[in-house]
Write a protein that holds these residues in place. Structure first.
Motif, PDB file in Angstrom:
ATOM      1  N   GLY A   1       0.801  -1.205   0.000  1.00 38.64           N
ATOM      2  CA  GLY A   1       0.000   0.000   0.000  1.00 38.64           C
ATOM      3  C   GLY A   1       0.836   1.258   0.000  1.00 38.64           C
ATOM      4  N   LYS A   2       0.135   2.362   0.066  1.00 44.10           N
ATOM      5  CA  LYS A   2       0.774   3.666   0.113  1.00 44.10           C
ATOM      6  C   LYS A   2       0.185   4.419   1.298  1.00 44.10           C
ATOM      7  CE  LYS A   2       1.828   7.724  -2.612  1.00 44.10           C
ATOM      8  NZ  LYS A   2       1.739   8.399  -3.892  1.00 44.10           N
ATOM      9  N   TYR A   3       1.025   5.178   1.982  1.00 45.80           N
ATOM     10  CA  TYR A   3       0.531   5.999   3.077  1.00 45.80           C
ATOM     11  C   TYR A   3       0.883   7.458   2.795  1.00 45.80           C
ATOM     12  CZ  TYR A   3       5.275   6.609   4.823  1.00 45.80           C
ATOM     13  OH  TYR A   3       6.598   6.946   4.927  1.00 45.80           O
ATOM     14  N   SER A   4       0.113   8.351   3.370  1.00 38.69           N
ATOM     15  CA  SER A   4       0.465   9.761   3.338  1.00 38.69           C
ATOM     16  C   SER A   4       0.104  10.368   4.686  1.00 38.69           C
ATOM     17  CB  SER A   4      -0.241  10.487   2.191  1.00 38.69           C
ATOM     18  OG  SER A   4      -1.643  10.412   2.343  1.00 38.69           O
ATOM     19  N   LEU A   5       0.986  11.231   5.150  1.00 32.96           N
ATOM     20  CA  LEU A   5       0.778  11.980   6.385  1.00 32.96           C
ATOM     21  C   LEU A   5       0.750  13.458   6.028  1.00 32.96           C
ATOM     22  CD1 LEU A   5       3.182  10.455   9.091  1.00 32.96           C
ATOM     23  CD2 LEU A   5       0.694  10.451   9.102  1.00 32.96           C
TER      24      LEU A   5
ATOM     25  N   SER B   1       5.078  10.923   2.640  1.00 38.74           N
ATOM     26  CA  SER B   1       4.344   9.810   2.027  1.00 38.74           C
ATOM     27  C   SER B   1       5.339   8.740   1.624  1.00 38.74           C
ATOM     28  CB  SER B   1       3.527  10.277   0.819  1.00 38.74           C
ATOM     29  OG  SER B   1       4.384  10.731  -0.196  1.00 38.74           O
ATOM     30  N   GLY B   2       4.836   7.568   1.405  1.00 40.08           N
ATOM     31  CA  GLY B   2       5.681   6.460   0.995  1.00 40.08           C
ATOM     32  C   GLY B   2       4.860   5.207   0.805  1.00 40.08           C
ATOM     33  N   HIS B   3       5.545   4.115   0.650  1.00 45.75           N
ATOM     34  CA  HIS B   3       4.892   2.821   0.455  1.00 45.75           C
ATOM     35  C   HIS B   3       5.170   1.916   1.649  1.00 45.75           C
ATOM     36  CE1 HIS B   3       4.817   4.403  -3.617  1.00 45.75           C
ATOM     37  NE2 HIS B   3       3.777   3.616  -3.789  1.00 45.75           N
ATOM     38  N   TYR B   4       4.323   0.914   1.789  1.00 44.13           N
ATOM     39  CA  TYR B   4       4.500  -0.060   2.861  1.00 44.13           C
ATOM     40  C   TYR B   4       4.100  -1.443   2.372  1.00 44.13           C
ATOM     41  CZ  TYR B   4      -0.556   0.442   3.477  1.00 44.13           C
ATOM     42  OH  TYR B   4      -1.916   0.484   3.259  1.00 44.13           O
ATOM     43  N   THR B   5       4.705  -2.435   2.982  1.00 40.11           N
ATOM     44  CA  THR B   5       4.288  -3.816   2.773  1.00 40.11           C
ATOM     45  C   THR B   5       4.056  -4.407   4.159  1.00 40.11           C
ATOM     46  OG1 THR B   5       6.602  -4.553   2.708  1.00 40.11           O
ATOM     47  CG2 THR B   5       5.533  -4.169   0.611  1.00 40.11           C
ATOM     48  N   LEU B   6       2.963  -5.116   4.287  1.00 45.56           N
ATOM     49  CA  LEU B   6       2.607  -5.753   5.545  1.00 45.56           C
ATOM     50  C   LEU B   6       2.476  -7.247   5.330  1.00 45.56           C
ATOM     51  CD1 LEU B   6      -0.216  -3.313   6.739  1.00 45.56           C
ATOM     52  CD2 LEU B   6       2.195  -3.312   7.429  1.00 45.56           C
ATOM     53  N   LEU B   7       3.169  -8.012   6.143  1.00 44.93           N
ATOM     54  CA  LEU B   7       3.021  -9.462   6.147  1.00 44.93           C
ATOM     55  C   LEU B   7       2.108  -9.803   7.323  1.00 44.93           C
ATOM     56  CD1 LEU B   7       3.798 -12.206   4.947  1.00 44.93           C
ATOM     57  CD2 LEU B   7       5.767 -12.220   6.500  1.00 44.93           C
ATOM     58  N   TRP B   8       1.025 -10.478   7.025  1.00 49.90           N
ATOM     59  CA  TRP B   8       0.012 -10.832   8.020  1.00 49.90           C
ATOM     60  C   TRP B   8       0.014 -12.331   8.247  1.00 49.90           C
ATOM     61  CZ3 TRP B   8      -3.722  -7.133   9.764  1.00 49.90           C
ATOM     62  CH2 TRP B   8      -3.681  -5.893   9.114  1.00 49.90           C
ATOM     63  N   LYS B   9      -0.331 -12.723   9.454  1.00 55.57           N
ATOM     64  CA  LYS B   9      -0.504 -14.139   9.786  1.00 55.57           C
ATOM     65  C   LYS B   9      -1.772 -14.232  10.633  1.00 55.57           C
ATOM     66  CE  LYS B   9       1.555 -18.389  10.681  1.00 55.57           C
ATOM     67  NZ  LYS B   9       0.798 -19.278   9.845  1.00 55.57           N
TER      68      LYS B   9
END
Length: 143
Positions: free
Chosen positions: A108-112, A121-129
């Motif tokens: 995803g992308k976030y912005s503050l 702003s930037g991008h993120y990756t989340l690993l979920w379990k």
């Protein structure tokens, strides 16, 4: 033999479908929506509820890799000591996939928006379990 192969194929297909259920997607998006609201209220403690409460939680950011829930929480408090520094957070979801049963990967992308310190702003990756029946972030890479 033929029945065995067919059974294995059907079982793997069932697992694949289960891993990508609408309920799983909805739960992950709901967690992120709640986190977004928590952040925008200045509630870092509640924001952290999406993360795995473990010493094995991994957060990867500009300064490097941080291990552990407590250290990640402390880093958030240090980097965002007040409501003004937190700004207004907005998430954009680019891709959510399920590479294995009870595992999800979100890009995803976030912005503050921060009037005092400037926008970020930037991008993120989340690993979920899925742990104990609940989706949990076990690794966050934000840049």
């Amino acid at each position: 033999m033929r029945n065995c192969v067919l059974t294995l194929f059907l079982l793997s297909l069932t697992t694949f479908v289960m891993a990508q259920s609408k309920a799983d997607r909805d739960e992950i998006y709901a967690i992120l929506k709640r986190q977004n609201g928590d952040w925008n209220r200045g509630d870092v403690k509640s924001f952290m509820k999406g993360y795995w409460e473990s010493d094995s939680l991994m957060f990867v950011g500009k300064p490097g890799v941080t291990y552990g829930y407590k250290k990640t929480y402390e880093n958030y408090l240090k980097r965002y000591p007040d409501r003004a520094s937190m700004g207004t957070l907005k998430f954009e979801f680019i891709n959510l996939s399920f590479p294995a049963k009870d595992v999800a990967f979100l890009v995803g992308k976030y912005s503050l928006k921060r009037p005092v310190k400037g926008d970020v702003s930037g991008h993120y990756t989340l690993l979920w379990k899925k742990l104990k029946g609940k989706w949990t972030i076990i690794c966050d890479h934000s840049s």
